[in-house]
Design a protein around this motif. Structure first.
Motif, PDB file in Angstrom:
ATOM      1  N   GLY A 100      -4.699   2.661  -2.468  1.00 28.92           N
ATOM      2  CA  GLY A 100      -3.263   2.559  -2.730  1.00 28.92           C
ATOM      3  C   GLY A 100      -2.422   3.658  -2.122  1.00 28.92           C
ATOM      4  N   THR A 101      -3.035   4.560  -1.352  1.00 26.59           N
ATOM      5  CA  THR A 101      -2.289   5.659  -0.733  1.00 26.59           C
ATOM      6  C   THR A 101      -1.870   5.278   0.684  1.00 26.59           C
ATOM      7  OG1 THR A 101      -4.238   6.745   0.206  1.00 26.59           O
ATOM      8  CG2 THR A 101      -3.642   7.304  -2.063  1.00 26.59           C
ATOM      9  N   SER A 102      -1.062   6.134   1.304  1.00 21.32           N
ATOM     10  CA  SER A 102      -0.612   5.879   2.674  1.00 21.32           C
ATOM     11  C   SER A 102      -0.112   7.173   3.293  1.00 21.32           C
ATOM     12  CB  SER A 102       0.516   4.846   2.682  1.00 21.32           C
ATOM     13  OG  SER A 102       1.724   5.424   2.223  1.00 21.32           O
ATOM     14  N   LYS A 103       0.020   7.157   4.613  1.00 26.08           N
ATOM     15  CA  LYS A 103       0.475   8.363   5.300  1.00 26.08           C
ATOM     16  C   LYS A 103       1.921   8.699   4.931  1.00 26.08           C
ATOM     17  CE  LYS A 103       2.181   6.333   9.607  1.00 26.08           C
ATOM     18  NZ  LYS A 103       2.185   6.418  11.069  1.00 26.08           N
ATOM     19  N   GLU A 104       2.761   7.695   4.737  1.00 34.70           N
ATOM     20  CA  GLU A 104       4.156   7.971   4.397  1.00 34.70           C
ATOM     21  C   GLU A 104       4.287   8.549   2.996  1.00 34.70           C
ATOM     22  OE1 GLU A 104       7.154   7.928   6.041  1.00 34.70           O
ATOM     23  OE2 GLU A 104       5.799   7.845   7.750  1.00 34.70           O
ATOM     24  N   ILE A 105       3.500   8.053   2.057  1.00 33.43           N
ATOM     25  CA  ILE A 105       3.508   8.633   0.713  1.00 33.43           C
ATOM     26  C   ILE A 105       3.127  10.104   0.790  1.00 33.43           C
ATOM     27  CG2 ILE A 105       2.347   8.618  -1.531  1.00 33.43           C
ATOM     28  CD1 ILE A 105       2.145   5.582  -1.297  1.00 33.43           C
ATOM     29  N   HIS A 106       2.083  10.413   1.554  1.00 31.45           N
ATOM     30  CA  HIS A 106       1.641  11.810   1.650  1.00 31.45           C
ATOM     31  C   HIS A 106       2.651  12.670   2.399  1.00 31.45           C
ATOM     32  CE1 HIS A 106      -2.742  10.264   1.193  1.00 31.45           C
ATOM     33  NE2 HIS A 106      -2.124  10.356   0.050  1.00 31.45           N
ATOM     34  N   ARG A 107       3.302  12.101   3.367  1.00 33.98           N
ATOM     35  CA  ARG A 107       4.288  12.857   4.135  1.00 33.98           C
ATOM     36  C   ARG A 107       5.430  13.318   3.233  1.00 33.98           C
ATOM     37  NH1 ARG A 107       5.610   9.760   9.281  1.00 33.98           N
ATOM     38  NH2 ARG A 107       3.559  10.576   9.806  1.00 33.98           N
ATOM     39  N   HIS A 108       5.763  12.501   2.268  1.00 30.25           N
ATOM     40  CA  HIS A 108       6.887  12.830   1.391  1.00 30.25           C
ATOM     41  C   HIS A 108       6.448  13.482   0.079  1.00 30.25           C
ATOM     42  CE1 HIS A 108      10.163  10.756   3.610  1.00 30.25           C
ATOM     43  NE2 HIS A 108       9.153  10.045   4.089  1.00 30.25           N
ATOM     44  N   GLN A 109       5.261  13.140  -0.421  1.00 29.75           N
ATOM     45  CA  GLN A 109       4.860  13.617  -1.744  1.00 29.75           C
ATOM     46  C   GLN A 109       3.596  14.478  -1.736  1.00 29.75           C
ATOM     47  OE1 GLN A 109       5.447  11.165  -5.143  1.00 29.75           O
ATOM     48  NE2 GLN A 109       6.083   9.405  -3.922  1.00 29.75           N
ATOM     49  N   LYS A 110       2.958  14.621  -0.589  1.00 30.42           N
ATOM     50  CA  LYS A 110       1.758  15.445  -0.432  1.00 30.42           C
ATOM     51  C   LYS A 110       0.564  14.860  -1.187  1.00 30.42           C
ATOM     52  CE  LYS A 110       4.163  18.247   2.042  1.00 30.42           C
ATOM     53  NZ  LYS A 110       4.082  18.115   3.510  1.00 30.42           N
ATOM     54  N   LYS A 111       0.553  14.976  -2.508  1.00 33.18           N
ATOM     55  CA  LYS A 111      -0.600  14.523  -3.276  1.00 33.18           C
ATOM     56  C   LYS A 111      -0.121  13.914  -4.590  1.00 33.18           C
ATOM     57  CE  LYS A 111      -5.092  16.138  -5.011  1.00 33.18           C
ATOM     58  NZ  LYS A 111      -6.007  17.289  -5.110  1.00 33.18           N
ATOM     59  N   LEU A 112      -0.702  12.770  -4.946  1.00 32.83           N
ATOM     60  CA  LEU A 112      -0.334  12.084  -6.177  1.00 32.83           C
ATOM     61  C   LEU A 112      -1.276  12.529  -7.292  1.00 32.83           C
ATOM     62  CD1 LEU A 112       0.095   8.477  -4.686  1.00 32.83           C
ATOM     63  CD2 LEU A 112       1.908  10.161  -5.139  1.00 32.83           C
ATOM     64  N   SER A 126     -10.669   5.173   3.144  1.00 32.59           N
ATOM     65  CA  SER A 126     -10.325   5.460   4.537  1.00 32.59           C
ATOM     66  C   SER A 126      -9.371   6.642   4.610  1.00 32.59           C
ATOM     67  CB  SER A 126      -9.775   4.219   5.234  1.00 32.59           C
ATOM     68  OG  SER A 126      -8.784   3.592   4.485  1.00 32.59           O
ATOM     69  N   TRP A 127      -8.898   6.961   5.784  1.00 36.55           N
ATOM     70  CA  TRP A 127      -8.431   8.290   6.155  1.00 36.55           C
ATOM     71  C   TRP A 127      -7.362   8.893   5.252  1.00 36.55           C
ATOM     72  CZ3 TRP A 127      -3.470   8.938   8.734  1.00 36.55           C
ATOM     73  CH2 TRP A 127      -2.762   7.745   8.886  1.00 36.55           C
ATOM     74  N   THR A 128      -6.464   8.105   4.674  1.00 32.74           N
ATOM     75  CA  THR A 128      -5.421   8.718   3.841  1.00 32.74           C
ATOM     76  C   THR A 128      -5.960   9.171   2.486  1.00 32.74           C
ATOM     77  OG1 THR A 128      -4.709   6.555   2.996  1.00 32.74           O
ATOM     78  CG2 THR A 128      -3.575   7.406   4.943  1.00 32.74           C
ATOM     79  N   VAL A 129      -7.205   8.835   2.173  1.00 33.19           N
ATOM     80  CA  VAL A 129      -7.831   9.344   0.954  1.00 33.19           C
ATOM     81  C   VAL A 129      -8.638  10.604   1.243  1.00 33.19           C
ATOM     82  CG1 VAL A 129      -9.232   8.726  -1.059  1.00 33.19           C
ATOM     83  CG2 VAL A 129      -7.986   6.942   0.165  1.00 33.19           C
ATOM     84  N   HIS A 177      -7.995  13.271   3.062  1.00 32.58           N
ATOM     85  CA  HIS A 177      -7.093  14.398   2.761  1.00 32.58           C
ATOM     86  C   HIS A 177      -5.826  13.822   2.138  1.00 32.58           C
ATOM     87  CE1 HIS A 177      -9.531  17.182   5.148  1.00 32.58           C
ATOM     88  NE2 HIS A 177      -9.523  16.308   6.127  1.00 32.58           N
ATOM     89  N   PRO A 178      -5.381  14.353   1.016  1.00 29.06           N
ATOM     90  CA  PRO A 178      -5.792  15.592   0.345  1.00 29.06           C
ATOM     91  C   PRO A 178      -6.659  15.369  -0.886  1.00 29.06           C
ATOM     92  CG  PRO A 178      -3.648  14.949  -0.455  1.00 29.06           C
ATOM     93  CD  PRO A 178      -4.099  13.855   0.473  1.00 29.06           C
ATOM     94  N   TYR A 179      -7.369  14.244  -0.993  1.00 26.93           N
ATOM     95  CA  TYR A 179      -8.077  13.941  -2.232  1.00 26.93           C
ATOM     96  C   TYR A 179      -9.558  14.327  -2.173  1.00 26.93           C
ATOM     97  CZ  TYR A 179      -3.754  11.537  -3.156  1.00 26.93           C
ATOM     98  OH  TYR A 179      -2.428  11.268  -3.342  1.00 26.93           O
ATOM     99  N   LEU A 180     -10.309  13.757  -1.254  1.00 21.02           N
ATOM    100  CA  LEU A 180     -11.748  14.033  -1.228  1.00 21.02           C
ATOM    101  C   LEU A 180     -12.049  15.460  -0.794  1.00 21.02           C
ATOM    102  CD1 LEU A 180     -13.149  10.767   0.417  1.00 21.02           C
ATOM    103  CD2 LEU A 180     -12.557  11.206  -1.974  1.00 21.02           C
ATOM    104  N   LEU A 181     -11.264  15.966   0.169  1.00 19.95           N
ATOM    105  CA  LEU A 181     -11.448  17.330   0.677  1.00 19.95           C
ATOM    106  C   LEU A 181     -10.171  18.120   0.505  1.00 19.95           C
ATOM    107  CD1 LEU A 181     -13.275  16.570   4.077  1.00 19.95           C
ATOM    108  CD2 LEU A 181     -14.327  17.088   1.856  1.00 19.95           C
TER     109      LEU A 181
END
Length: 343
Positions: A221-233, A255-258, A260-264
């Motif tokens: 449920g994550t995405s690059k745009e969410i992370h760009r604006h909110q960093k980490k949920l 996949s990739w948006t999980v 970073h910043p979640y698994l590592l």
């Protein structure tokens, strides 16, 4: 979810003892074409799979095509390259089927075509999908990636915003259950502005109403745009934990948006709470590159998960890296893969 001191020490010990591991992978999220329906081709993909120890891949198209608008002087390179729209493009599945059929029989065993050319707002879509399934019996091994709420792409696609729980997709899910096909669903858990699980109920309704469908939730449920604006949920981990307990038909695409910043973390160290979660549900997570039409980096992307895999018990790491994706495929395909690997 908090880890005890003993749990933290266990994660550290597992990581320290895993240096000699060498993984083989299944890429559970790969797009053979890009947003312009172009591809580097099967020869390059097969070569990069060999280099990256990727034994199996999910082979899908892209369900939309990006428009090169009359008023744009330069052809965009990505869907977000300019403000021109995108449109649903069902012919993407034709490209996938054609590439798959041209493979020698011994190579086909490693590719698992997913049918993705679906307009998720069209209640005719299930009839069209059924036609595709009947046109090539046994070819399609899954459905997806289905695009619903998808960053800025949602606003670029002609028509209404798709929802994971709408009637058109409910018809698709019934069809998936009938044909024993897993469904990969892209449905952002929230928007890029709201720090709460704004759209979660849409996914939960689909899971609850279709318990016989194996859902793979793209990027958790994550995405690059969410992370760009909110960093980490901060709510993501407890939400995924609850959902895995509540819905046995839910599988998570890491996949990739999980990664970073979640698994590592920022230093590349495995997050102990995610290590514990994946270890607690060892059959429910899989890895994907999410590459689109170009395959130069597919091996590198998959190997970037190694520090996290190294923190898992070795048997669990093997499941996550390779086996869990194969286990969600239709039972007939699972039996064929087992027979091939038992030769």
């Amino acid at each position: 979810m908090r880890l005890s001191r003993m749990g933290l020490l266990l994660v550290a010990a597992l990581s320290a003892g895993a240096q000699a591991r060498e993984y083989h992978y299944s890429d559970a999220h790969l797009h053979y074409v890009d947003f312009f329906q172009e591809t580097a081709g099967m020869d390059e993909l097969f070569s990069k799979m060999a280099e990256g120890r990727i034994d199996h891949v999910m082979l899908s198209g892209i369900p939309v095509a990006k428009k090169w608008h009359e008023d744009e002087p330069k052809r965009p390179r990505y869907y977000a390259g300019d403000d021109a729209g995108a449109y649903w493009f069902s012919a993407t599945d034709t490209f996938i089927a054609s590439a798959y059929k041209r493979l020698p029989a011994e190579q086909r065993e490693r590719f698992h075509p997913f049918l993705s050319g679906i307009n998720p707002n069209d209640k005719n879509a299930d009839a069209l999908v059924r036609q595709m399934l009947e046109l090539d019996p046994g070819l399609w091994q899954g459905i997806g990636e289905i695009f619903t709420r998808h960053d800025d792409l949602t606003s670029l696609i002609d028509g209404e915003t798709p929802r994971a729980d709408n009637e058109a997709l409910a018809r698709i899910y019934h069809l998936a259950a009938e044909y024993d096909l897993p469904v990969m669903l892209h449905s952002n858990i929230t928007s890029k502005r709201e720090d709460n699980p704004l759209y979660l109920e849409e996914v939960e309704t689909a899971l609850r109403n279709h318990p016989n469908v194996r859902f793979i939730w793209a990027h958790a449920g994550t995405s690059k745009e969410i992370h760009r604006h909110q960093k980490k949920l901060d709510f993501l981990l407890p939400t995924i934990t609850r959902m895995l307990e509540q819905y046995p038909n839910l599988y998570i695409d890491l996949s990739w948006t999980v990664l970073h910043p979640y698994l590592l973390d920022a230093d590349g160290n495995p997050d102990p709470e995610w290590v514990q979660l994946v270890s607690s549900y060892p059959a429910r997570f899989m890895l994907g590159s999410d590459v689109v039409g170009r395959f130069d980096n597919v091996g590198k992307i998959m190997s970037e998960f190694d520090p996290f895999l190294d923190a898992l018990p070795e048997a669990v790491a093997q499941q996550v890296a390779r086996d869990n994706f194969l286990a969600v495929l239709p039972r007939k395909v699972q039996a064929e893969v087992a027979g091939q690997e038992g030769r």
